[in-house]
Design a protein around this motif. Structure first.
Motif, PDB file in Angstrom:
ATOM      1  N   VAL A 264       0.848  -1.179   0.000  1.00 60.31           N
ATOM      2  CA  VAL A 264       0.000   0.000   0.000  1.00 60.31           C
ATOM      3  C   VAL A 264       0.889   1.237   0.000  1.00 60.31           C
ATOM      4  CG1 VAL A 264      -1.687   1.311   1.361  1.00 60.31           C
ATOM      5  CG2 VAL A 264      -1.886  -1.176   1.179  1.00 60.31           C
ATOM      6  N   ASN A 266       0.402   5.573  -0.336  1.00 65.93           N
ATOM      7  CA  ASN A 266      -0.560   6.687  -0.385  1.00 65.93           C
ATOM      8  C   ASN A 266      -2.000   6.201  -0.318  1.00 65.93           C
ATOM      9  OD1 ASN A 266       0.905   9.066  -0.383  1.00 65.93           O
ATOM     10  ND2 ASN A 266       1.554   8.692  -2.492  1.00 65.93           N
ATOM     11  N   LEU A 295      -1.875  -4.486  10.481  1.00 63.65           N
ATOM     12  CA  LEU A 295      -1.840  -3.230  11.240  1.00 63.65           C
ATOM     13  C   LEU A 295      -3.170  -2.978  11.918  1.00 63.65           C
ATOM     14  CD1 LEU A 295       0.038  -0.850   8.783  1.00 63.65           C
ATOM     15  CD2 LEU A 295       0.905  -1.780  10.931  1.00 63.65           C
ATOM     16  N   PRO A 306      -0.203  -4.941   5.015  1.00 64.63           N
ATOM     17  CA  PRO A 306      -0.229  -3.810   5.952  1.00 64.63           C
ATOM     18  C   PRO A 306      -0.749  -2.547   5.252  1.00 64.63           C
ATOM     19  CG  PRO A 306       1.901  -4.946   6.044  1.00 64.63           C
ATOM     20  CD  PRO A 306       1.153  -5.509   4.871  1.00 64.63           C
TER      21      PRO A 306
ATOM     22  N   THR B  23       6.954  -3.030   7.638  1.00 62.12           N
ATOM     23  CA  THR B  23       6.071  -1.864   7.728  1.00 62.12           C
ATOM     24  C   THR B  23       5.952  -1.471   9.198  1.00 62.12           C
ATOM     25  OG1 THR B  23       4.778  -2.696   5.865  1.00 62.12           O
ATOM     26  CG2 THR B  23       3.794  -0.944   7.151  1.00 62.12           C
ATOM     27  N   TRP B  24       6.039  -0.192   9.448  1.00 61.52           N
ATOM     28  CA  TRP B  24       5.816   0.284  10.812  1.00 61.52           C
ATOM     29  C   TRP B  24       4.709   1.324  10.771  1.00 61.52           C
ATOM     30  CZ3 TRP B  24      10.658  -0.142   8.572  1.00 61.52           C
ATOM     31  CH2 TRP B  24      11.534  -1.093   9.132  1.00 61.52           C
ATOM     32  N   TYR B  50      10.624   5.072   2.811  1.00 59.60           N
ATOM     33  CA  TYR B  50       9.420   5.785   2.395  1.00 59.60           C
ATOM     34  C   TYR B  50       8.416   5.854   3.545  1.00 59.60           C
ATOM     35  CZ  TYR B  50       5.180   6.893  -0.110  1.00 59.60           C
ATOM     36  OH  TYR B  50       4.016   7.489  -0.524  1.00 59.60           O
ATOM     37  N   GLU B  52       4.498   7.823   4.872  1.00 64.98           N
ATOM     38  CA  GLU B  52       3.325   8.599   4.454  1.00 64.98           C
ATOM     39  C   GLU B  52       2.355   8.711   5.616  1.00 64.98           C
ATOM     40  OE1 GLU B  52       2.100   6.042   1.325  1.00 64.98           O
ATOM     41  OE2 GLU B  52       1.211   4.573   2.655  1.00 64.98           O
ATOM     42  N   ARG B  64       2.875   5.858   8.360  1.00 67.18           N
ATOM     43  CA  ARG B  64       3.220   4.499   7.962  1.00 67.18           C
ATOM     44  C   ARG B  64       4.562   4.529   7.235  1.00 67.18           C
ATOM     45  NH1 ARG B  64      -1.774   2.862   5.780  1.00 67.18           N
ATOM     46  NH2 ARG B  64      -1.062   3.587   3.755  1.00 67.18           N
ATOM     47  N   ARG B  66       7.504   2.220   5.243  1.00 63.72           N
ATOM     48  CA  ARG B  66       7.677   0.938   4.570  1.00 63.72           C
ATOM     49  C   ARG B  66       9.101   0.839   4.052  1.00 63.72           C
ATOM     50  NH1 ARG B  66       6.696  -0.221  -0.654  1.00 63.72           N
ATOM     51  NH2 ARG B  66       5.713   1.796  -0.922  1.00 63.72           N
ATOM     52  N   LYS B  68      11.877  -1.869   2.009  1.00 59.80           N
ATOM     53  CA  LYS B  68      12.039  -3.140   1.310  1.00 59.80           C
ATOM     54  C   LYS B  68      13.078  -3.999   2.016  1.00 59.80           C
ATOM     55  CE  LYS B  68      10.960  -3.603  -3.364  1.00 59.80           C
ATOM     56  NZ  LYS B  68      11.273  -3.512  -4.786  1.00 59.80           N
TER      57      LYS B  68
ATOM     58  N   HIS C 313      12.185  -9.785  -8.343  1.00 60.44           N
ATOM     59  CA  HIS C 313      12.411  -9.207  -7.029  1.00 60.44           C
ATOM     60  C   HIS C 313      11.093  -8.713  -6.464  1.00 60.44           C
ATOM     61  CE1 HIS C 313      15.005  -7.697  -3.976  1.00 60.44           C
ATOM     62  NE2 HIS C 313      14.478  -6.510  -4.035  1.00 60.44           N
TER      63      HIS C 313
END
Lengths: 493, 283, 314
Positions: A264, A266, A295, A306, B23-24, B50, B52, B64, B66, B68, C313
């Motif tokens: 996800v 934006n 989440l 998430p 993800t946090w 990244y 947002e 949030r 994220r 990789k 990937h």
């Protein structure tokens, strides 16, 4: 009395106490089955055994299997398939179809109300405790308008025919009902094995399910999307219903994704492709609410995405079915379906509910206490068959015990008459003959913002053990191709 | 009258083995409402991953992040300046408050409206028999009764960091008689709900200028619905009403709806997480 | 197409191809050694060690090997990751995961193949079934190849599978060359340049199913030079490294024709490497065969990891 039968039905042992789909009460073959009975009668039991074996091998080779988890390895099993189809006449089906649609729409109206004004609770038609205590009520859905106002895009309604010859709804499934791929593969298998019989019958096709599914899902696309990108979200290849997930993705021509293929950004959902990312607009998800987004729901879920729920609440992606539908398909809500239909549409329910006695109501409690031996007593708030007492299996002492428990906590119990499923001639490998086996019928209905679709056919599930009423595949159930006849004189016999 | 606060939030996560596709989610931004207004907000992380802004399922602002990956260690910093209007919790007309134990809590519409905050959750379930711990005989009206409950919780539990965590049930907390702010809040909420009074969990920041308990972490308190007034904040950790020094971030059924940091990582091994919060008054 | 699904398809292609080469290597090595012209090539131990070397599980020169154990291990043992049977299992696992993308016909064939391989009785295999099993496996892979070509749209899905097939083919041919180069040094021929004239070159061509083709082209007995030239550099030999590289190039470019200009792309790298082979002659290799084998390996590995990064990937 029944005429002397020849061929494969010569040893058929008909118990007149049970409702047999093939025969009427006098032992005459029902009109819709007459031709088929004649055609099958031309085969010897050996021919039949051979065809049966071939059909099994075909399922196995095609990998139309489900996985059974045993101690060490996962085993693949085919879903036992019976070559003798179940036939439903045009008029009877038309009634069922109307009833199924009415029910699905009522459930949708009920869900909208529960997650908005809650008028049905305020008006006391459905007790608030019933919803309040449900773990499937998703607080996060309160006040949210799902795209197109639809919650249960895909519904599976389980029906049985009782000894009185009438269809009753046993259960509504509006979370992730499965089984539709078997309807389609059963039809394919039957066509391959006994193509000749189709020349004599005019049965509706079942292959139009996927196109209708995609079409109806696209009616609830997010606002502002022109050509929506639809995907099927699966827990992965080790899930017991993976065959169905891949089948649906393939026949709809859309991607089959796992949670790890999506992310996800934006508050939009993207899938990772070989050319970079691609936006996803509609997700037919085959994972449960609690696993959708770690989440928001279960933190330990590795199946979800998430941020997915945030994207959903923002209106950037459609989830089908909507999260939170589970609150409307539990056992306690089921008992109120006639009232729910009446409340929203001012109509009588077309399909019968198994009558339910609420022990919280005084006069019904009296009836229950006096008739425990003929009833099934169920706790209101237990799921998964726990705490159920079946009256005709209890000793007098046990009946007394149940009576005392119910009297002490009347609000906690409901009671229903013991229903008997109809039977259908079914080929039994062990005895190499046709025997009566109990069957039910799962129908599949789809709902979009502008129309509904009911698959003309369904999954007739068969309890393969003699006398058994449980048709689940995990309990050794099999299935039959189900023909819904087109309205025409040709089928009259 | 208004105060200006500057909040600094720091978190650092380390993983035994590098994690991928992580993800946090942070639920740390002060709520913007009639008494709280953001002036400035900055966020950064040590890996330049990244990030947002988004919303939680209950509509609260989240951040949030994220990555990789692979990530072995990442730190996050948020700086927020905000204006907080001075709030007088006693600014209401006492005549509006109906007498305690009146019929209003039992009305069906009331119970439906507040169902979310009346029903016990797994973190706010009283162990059997423990409802009798508190007798509700102190005070007269709703507000006094709830203030007395606030005081009782404050006295009943000993503020002790490190003995409980965010998953500790009330049964364990009551067994220990110890806990930190979320345990105080959960106990208060459980007892209020047991009486039919809607109560909700609040997470936020506490300006500790006056020597309040709360540690250099995010703080937690409770809000209860007082008939005739509305939601009133009670801080049982400090035996006070939530007022000018309490900067609210979010509310929910219990801690789980308000967890400041949720990390979804794929990888093996243990992880450690450290947080530090500083709230400075700029007046 | 999903990056993960592409990864599944790529590996399905690789495992199908791997299955075939390993099975044929067992078959040819074992049976052609029975009447090999020299004593060394006939020795059981020599042959079994060659099979283990090819399977990536080499044993020391003096280690005793048991024939039935080795055959079972490399052929059927599901606990040995590189067994023929396991390659089929992995091929099917990958096909299963991406079964919505491939044709029903292809999946059904993969599935039948899997049931054949996993239910083949051990007793029969080690006693009398080696020929039957390995021949059947190579036949069935030919069916799969036909289903890939004939029942799938020649689009991205096809391109990705063919990238896997050809990557594996190039790798397996090189592995065979490596194994047989080793054997040729240990079992030299009986006349002239004995290394050049080892019987093992004939075996190598048979393992690669290229013996007839080679004889037709060269019209004389295979030598080290002609065999290596044919299997590495001849673009018209369907089993050669050159041919595989050309196919990889074609399929990679079809995925995104614009990428050829991007020097970080897989297309660019494969293009560069295939040009190198196109203008190479066997005399350049002759001096250091082992060095060149290692060079091929490292270039293939580089292509593999570039593909991984660009397409799979996720």
């Amino acid at each position: 009395m029944a005429k002397k039968q020849k061929g494969i039905f010569s040893k058929y042992d008909r118990n007149p106490k049970l409702f047999d789909e093939l025969y009427d009460q006098q032992g005459e073959v029902n009109d819709v089955y007459k031709k088929l009975f004649k055609l099958y009668g031309q085969h010897s039991i050996e021919d039949y055994a051979e065809l049966n074996g071939r059909a099994k091998a075909s399922f196995f080779n095609q990998g139309i299997t489900f996985r059974v988890y045993s101690d060490e390895k996962t085993n693949e099993k085919i879903f036992p398939f019976d070559l003798f189809p179940r036939i439903i006449g045009a008029d009877e089906w038309a009634e069922l179809e109307r009833g199924v649609v009415q029910r699905c729409k009522a459930l949708n109206a009920f869900l909208w109300d529960l997650y908005h004004e809650q008028n049905i609770l305020k008006d006391g038609v459905v007790p608030m405790e019933l919803v309040g205590s449900s773990e499937n009520f998703l607080e996060q859905m309160v006040g949210f308008d799902p795209p197109g106002g639809i919650y249960n895009h895909i519904s599976g309604t389980d029906l049985i025919r009782h000894t009185d010859g009438k269809f009753y709804v046993l259960e509504d499934n509006i979370r992730c009902p499965s089984g539709v791929s078997y309807v389609l593969s059963n039809r394919t298998a039957l066509k391959r094995a006994l193509f000749g019989v189709f020349n004599h019958y005019n049965a509706h096709t079942v292959t139009n399910y996927a196109e209708n599914l995609l079409d109806l899902l696209e009616t609830v696309k997010p606002a502002g999307v022109d050509k929506p990108n639809t995907v099927v979200l699966t827990p992965g290849m080790y899930n017991s219903a993976f065959y169905e997930h891949s089948y649906l993705a393939k026949t709809m021509g859309v991607e089959l994704v796992e949670g790890r293929d999506l992310y996800v950004e934006n508050d939009f959902v993207y899938m990772k492709t070989i050319h970079g990312r691609e936006r996803v607009d509609i997700i037919y998800r085959r994972i449960d609410d609690q696993f959708l987004d770690p989440l928001e729901f279960r933190k330990d879920s590795t199946l979800g995405v998430p941020g997915l729920f945030a994207a959903y609440r923002k209106g950037n992606v459609t989830l089908a079915n909507a999260p939170g539908t589970g609150v409307a398909d539990d056992k306690a809500v089921y008992t109120y379906m006639p009232e729910i239909i009446q409340y929203y549409f001012g109509e009588e329910a077309i399909l019968h509910n198994v009558p339910t006695y609420h022990c919280s109501r005084k006069e019904e409690l009296e009836y229950v206490l006096d008739n425990i031996a003929e009833l099934v007593i169920k706790p209101v708030d237990e799921a998964g068959g726990y705490g159920i007492s079946i009256g005709n299996t209890l000793s007098p002492e046990e009946i007394e015990e149940v009576r005392n428990t119910v009297r002490a906590h009347p609000r906690k119990y409901v009671a229903q008459p013991i229903m008997s499923l109809s039977v259908h001639p079914t080929y039994i490998e062990e005895t190499q003959s046709f025997e009566q086996r109990h069957v039910d019928l799962r129908s599949f209905a789809l709902m979009g913002s502008d129309r509904e679709f009911v698959l003309k056919g369904g999954l007739t599930r068969v309890a393969l053990r003699r006398g058994n009423l449980i048709v689940n595949s995990s309990q050794g159930g099999g299935s039959k191709d189900t023909w819904v006849l087109k309205k025409s004189k040709k089928n009259a016999g | 009258m208004a105060d200006c606060f500057r909040i600094t939030y720091n978190a650092e996560n380390s993983y035994d083995y590098p994690v991928t596709a992580a993800t946090w989610q942070f639920l740390i931004l002060p709520l913007e409402n009639e008494s709280q207004h953001h002036l400035k907000f900055e966020f950064s992380n040590s890996l330049g991953a990244y990030w947002e802004l988004s919303h939680s399922g209950f509509g609260f602002r989240t951040i949030r992040v994220r990555s990789k990956g692979p990530v072995s260690r990442i730190s996050f910093t948020a700086e927020i300046s905000l204006i907080k209007e001075v709030v007088n919790p006693f600014a209401f007309n006492p005549e509006m408050v109906p007498p305690f134990n009146g019929p209003e809590l039992k009305l069906q519409d009331f119970r439906l409206t507040f169902a979310r905050y009346i029903r016990p959750t797994h973190l706010t379930t009283l162990p059997p028999g423990s409802a009798a711990l508190y007798s509700w005989d102190q005070g007269e009206g709703y507000l006094e009764k709830l203030q007395a409950l606030n005081t009782w919780v404050y006295e009943y539990l000993y503020y002790t960091p490190g003995v409980t965590d965010v998953d500790t049930s009330l049964e364990e907390v009551l067994g220990l008689n110890k806990g930190v702010c979320q345990d105080f809040a959960h106990l208060f909420i459980a007892l209020a709900r047991n009486k039919g009074i809607p109560a909700r969990y609040v997470s936020g920041y506490l300006h500790q200028g006056k020597g309040y308990f709360g540690d250099a972490q995010m703080h937690a308190w409770a809000e209860a619905w007082v008939p005739g007034i509305g939601w009133i904040g009670f801080d049982p950790t400090n035996n006070i009403l939530a007022a000018s020094n309490h900067i609210k971030v979010a509310h929910g059924r219990d801690y789980d709806d308000c967890a400041p940091l949720k990390g979804i990582v794929f990888g093996e091994g243990e992880n450690t997480s450290q947080h530090a919060v500083a709230v400075q008054s700029q007046q | 197409m999903l990056a993960r699904a592409a990864d599944n398809l790529y590996w399905m292609g690789r495992y199908i191809e791997r299955t075939e080469h390993m099975a044929r290597f067992m078959n040819v090595n074992y049976f052609s050694s029975l009447d090999a012209p020299n004593a060394k090539s006939q020795k059981r131990n020599f042959v079994l060690r060659s099979i283990l070397f090819m399977a990536g599980d080499p044993v020391g020169k003096n280690d005793k090997v048991n024939e039935q154990e080795v055959l079972y291990k490399v052929g059927l043992d599901q606990d040995f990751p590189s067994s023929v049977c396991n390659s089929i299992c992995y091929a099917r696992e990958n096909a299963h995961s991406a079964r919505d993308l491939i044709s029903t016909e292809l999946y059904e064939s993969v599935n039948k193949f899997y049931h054949f391989a996993t239910s083949y009785p051990k007793e029969r295999f080690v006693k009398t079934g080696l020929f039957e099993y390995t021949s059947q496996v190579t036949e069935l892979t030919a069916i799969l190849r036909a289903k890939i070509r004939g029942t799938l749209l020649h689009d991205e899905i096809y391109a990705i599978i063919m990238m896997g097939v050809n990557m594996e083919r190039a790798l397996q041919i090189t592995r065979m060359i490596n194994a047989k180069y080793n054997d040729a040094r240990l079992a030299p021929g009986s006349y002239g340049d004995r290394f050049r004239n080892s019987y093992e070159w004939t075996t190598l061509l048979k393992c690669a199913e290229s013996y007839d083709m080679m004889r037709r082209l060269y019209k004389k007995s295979p030598s080290s030079l002609s065999t290596l030239e044919f299997l590495i550099l001849n673009p018209r030999c369907p089993r050669s490294v050159m041919n595989a590289l050309n196919q990889i190039y074609r399929h990679v470019v079809s995925l995104n024709p614009m990428k050829i200009d991007d020097k970080d792309s897989t297309a660019f790298l494969v293009g560069k490497i295939r040009s190198e082979y196109q203008f190479k002659c066997i005399e350049d290799i002759e001096g250091d065969i082992q060095g060149y084998i290692d060079h091929i390996f490292s270039e293939l590995t580089e292509i593999g990891s570039r593909m991984e990064k660009e397409f799979f990937h996720y």
